[in-house]
Design a protein around this motif. Structure first.
Motif, short mmCIF file in Angstrom:
data_model
loop_
_atom_site.label_atom_id
_atom_site.label_comp_id
_atom_site.label_asym_id
_atom_site.label_seq_id
_atom_site.Cartn_x
_atom_site.Cartn_y
_atom_site.Cartn_z
N TRP A 1 0.88 -1.29 -0.05
CA TRP A 1 0.06 -0.16 0.01
C TRP A 1 0.95 1.12 0.02
O TRP A 1 1.78 1.21 1.04
CB TRP A 1 -0.79 0.01 1.03
CG TRP A 1 -1.73 1.17 1.20
CD1 TRP A 1 -2.59 1.65 0.26
CD2 TRP A 1 -1.67 2.39 2.28
NE1 TRP A 1 -3.27 2.91 0.63
CE2 TRP A 1 -2.72 3.22 1.88
CE3 TRP A 1 -1.22 2.41 3.46
CZ2 TRP A 1 -3.00 4.44 2.78
CZ3 TRP A 1 -1.57 3.61 4.35
CH2 TRP A 1 -2.27 4.69 3.98
N THR B 1 1.06 5.02 0.68
CA THR B 1 0.17 6.16 1.26
C THR B 1 0.10 7.36 0.20
O THR B 1 0.78 7.35 -0.86
CB THR B 1 0.99 6.72 2.39
OG1 THR B 1 2.30 7.20 1.93
CG2 THR B 1 1.27 5.92 3.57
N ALA B 2 -0.93 8.03 0.53
CA ALA B 2 -1.35 9.22 -0.47
C ALA B 2 -0.30 10.01 -0.81
O ALA B 2 0.02 10.50 -2.16
CB ALA B 2 -2.51 10.04 0.03
N THR B 3 0.71 10.41 0.07
CA THR B 3 1.87 11.08 -0.42
C THR B 3 3.05 10.54 -0.62
O THR B 3 4.14 10.82 -0.88
CB THR B 3 2.10 12.04 0.93
OG1 THR B 3 2.54 11.14 2.03
CG2 THR B 3 1.01 13.08 1.24
N TRP C 1 -3.14 1.74 -4.29
CA TRP C 1 -3.09 3.19 -4.45
C TRP C 1 -4.40 3.80 -3.43
O TRP C 1 -4.46 4.98 -3.68
CB TRP C 1 -2.85 4.03 -5.52
CG TRP C 1 -1.66 3.71 -6.12
CD1 TRP C 1 -0.98 3.07 -6.97
CD2 TRP C 1 -0.40 4.52 -5.90
NE1 TRP C 1 0.39 3.17 -7.27
CE2 TRP C 1 0.79 4.27 -6.55
CE3 TRP C 1 -0.08 5.64 -4.98
CZ2 TRP C 1 2.10 4.78 -6.52
CZ3 TRP C 1 1.11 6.33 -4.69
CH2 TRP C 1 2.21 5.73 -5.36
N ASP C 2 -5.16 2.94 -3.14
CA ASP C 2 -6.44 3.16 -2.55
C ASP C 2 -6.07 4.46 -1.23
O ASP C 2 -5.14 4.32 -0.66
CB ASP C 2 -6.90 2.03 -1.76
CG ASP C 2 -6.24 1.36 -0.79
OD1 ASP C 2 -5.39 0.59 -1.39
OD2 ASP C 2 -6.43 1.47 0.44
N GLU C 3 -6.91 5.03 -0.88
CA GLU C 3 -6.73 6.16 -0.10
C GLU C 3 -7.07 5.47 1.32
O GLU C 3 -7.97 4.72 1.74
CB GLU C 3 -7.99 7.27 -0.20
CG GLU C 3 -7.81 8.13 -1.30
CD GLU C 3 -8.64 9.46 -1.23
OE1 GLU C 3 -9.36 9.61 -0.39
OE2 GLU C 3 -8.67 9.91 -2.48
N VAL D 1 -7.87 7.44 4.02
CA VAL D 1 -8.53 8.24 4.99
C VAL D 1 -9.18 7.73 5.74
O VAL D 1 -10.01 6.79 5.64
CB VAL D 1 -9.43 9.15 3.97
CG1 VAL D 1 -10.10 10.47 4.84
CG2 VAL D 1 -8.78 9.93 3.01
N HIS E 1 -7.86 -2.57 7.02
CA HIS E 1 -7.48 -2.04 5.83
C HIS E 1 -7.13 -3.22 4.84
O HIS E 1 -7.62 -3.25 3.51
CB HIS E 1 -6.35 -1.20 5.77
CG HIS E 1 -5.97 -0.18 4.89
ND1 HIS E 1 -5.03 0.82 4.98
CD2 HIS E 1 -6.35 -0.19 3.49
CE1 HIS E 1 -4.90 1.06 3.74
NE2 HIS E 1 -5.91 1.02 2.91
#
Ligand SMILES: [Zn+2]
Ligand SMILES: [Zn+2]
Length: 296
Positions: free
Chosen positions: A91, A93-95, A110-112, A114, A128
């Motif tokens: 996974w 992270t978004a950044t 690439w899932d979020e 949040v 997750h």
């Protein structure tokens, strides 16, 4: 100054993987980190990320790739029974950004994230991971992992309810089928596959004189499964033969399958079960009469 052993303990307390900033925030100077690496107490995974030397290779790969272990790889590392899968599921992270490393067999997600807990010890949370399995590995793999999590009491009712609303809509009906007593992933798998054929199967049923059997179809067709972990050949075989002999006078029929048959020769397993069912081996005479009279 913290010595290399202290630094290793600190890294263990942070889950076995830590960023420089986490370690320095707890009093480890950069020089001390360098010394811990030199003393073999820490490994530097990539710039700014350290781990304990015992960290497993899948987590190392995920971090070297720039992310955290996710999906089926994270569920497997957490001790769930998961279907065989290729590569290391990672996974990002978004950044995050992907890094070159070798050998790279990563399957990247690439899932979020949040609202989800941050990865710990280089792995995503079980919630997750299950959510990712539902999106990445298909219904069957999700069902097997879900039943394993339920059996091990690894997810609370609240998390379960949240998971149900977080997975693709077509997967939600599986929650009604999922039980918390499957003794192995093979048992979950066979129950899922037979349910898809419209065949209801009861799991872990107590049969008088025999004990708990893995699965029962109808009133009297027992299906026993041997996991790949069963290696104590002769003793196990004797025990199985004895159970079958005890079940026979009570009117039960027994089918036995092992890991390679269920995983790699499903056609054979399905034909054996359907053959027994069409011959009426799953019903007692009384059960058949009762069903005939209650049928509309
Ligand atoms: Zn995946
Ligand atoms: Zn990679």
């Amino acid at each position: 100054m913290l010595d290399p052993q202290d630094i290793q303990q600190l890294c263990v307390s942070l889950g076995g993987v830590a960023h420089t900033r986490e370690l320095t925030a707890k009093g480890a100077s950069r020089h001390a980190l360098h010394e811990a690496v030199r003393a073999g107490r820490l490994d530097r995974l990539r710039m700014g990320v350290y781990c304990v030397p015992s960290l497993d290779t899948a987590v190392r790969s995920a971090i070297a790739h720039g992310g955290a272990l996710g999906c089926a790889s994270a569920a497997q590392r957490a001790g769930l029974w998961v279907m065989p899968h290729d590569g290391v599921h990672v996974w990002m992270t978004a950044t995050g950004h992907e890094r070159v490393h070798s050998p790279c067999t990563c399957v990247v997600h690439w899932d979020e994230g949040v609202g989800l807990p941050a990865p710990h010890g280089g792995c995503v949370s079980l919630f997750h991971a299950l959510k990712q399995i539902a999106q990445c590995c298909g219904e069957e793999a999700f069902f097997v992992a879900l039943e394993s999590a339920l059996r091990q009491r690894r997810i609370s009712r609240t998390v379960l309810a949240r998971l149900k609303t977080s997975v693709p809509r077509e997967i939600a009906p599986l929650f009604a089928l999922a039980a918390d007593n499957a003794d192995s992933g093979l048992e979950s798998l066979i129950r899922y596959r037979l349910a898809r054929l419209g065949i209801a199967v009861a799991g872990q049923v107590e049969v008088p004189a025999v004990g708990a059997v893995d699965l029962i179809i109808g009133d009297r067709l027992i299906v026993e499964l041997d996991g790949k972990e069963n290696h104590d050949g002769a003793r196990k075989r004797h025990k199985d033969l004895r159970r079958d002999a005890l079940a026979a006078p009570l009117g039960f029929e027994v089918l036995r399958f092992d890991y390679p048959m269920v995983m790699f020769s499903w056609g054979l397993v399905e034909a054996a079960i359907l053959g027994k069912i069409s011959a009426g081996a799953h019903e007692t005479v009384a059960g058949r009469r009762m069903r005939a009279t209650t049928r509309p």
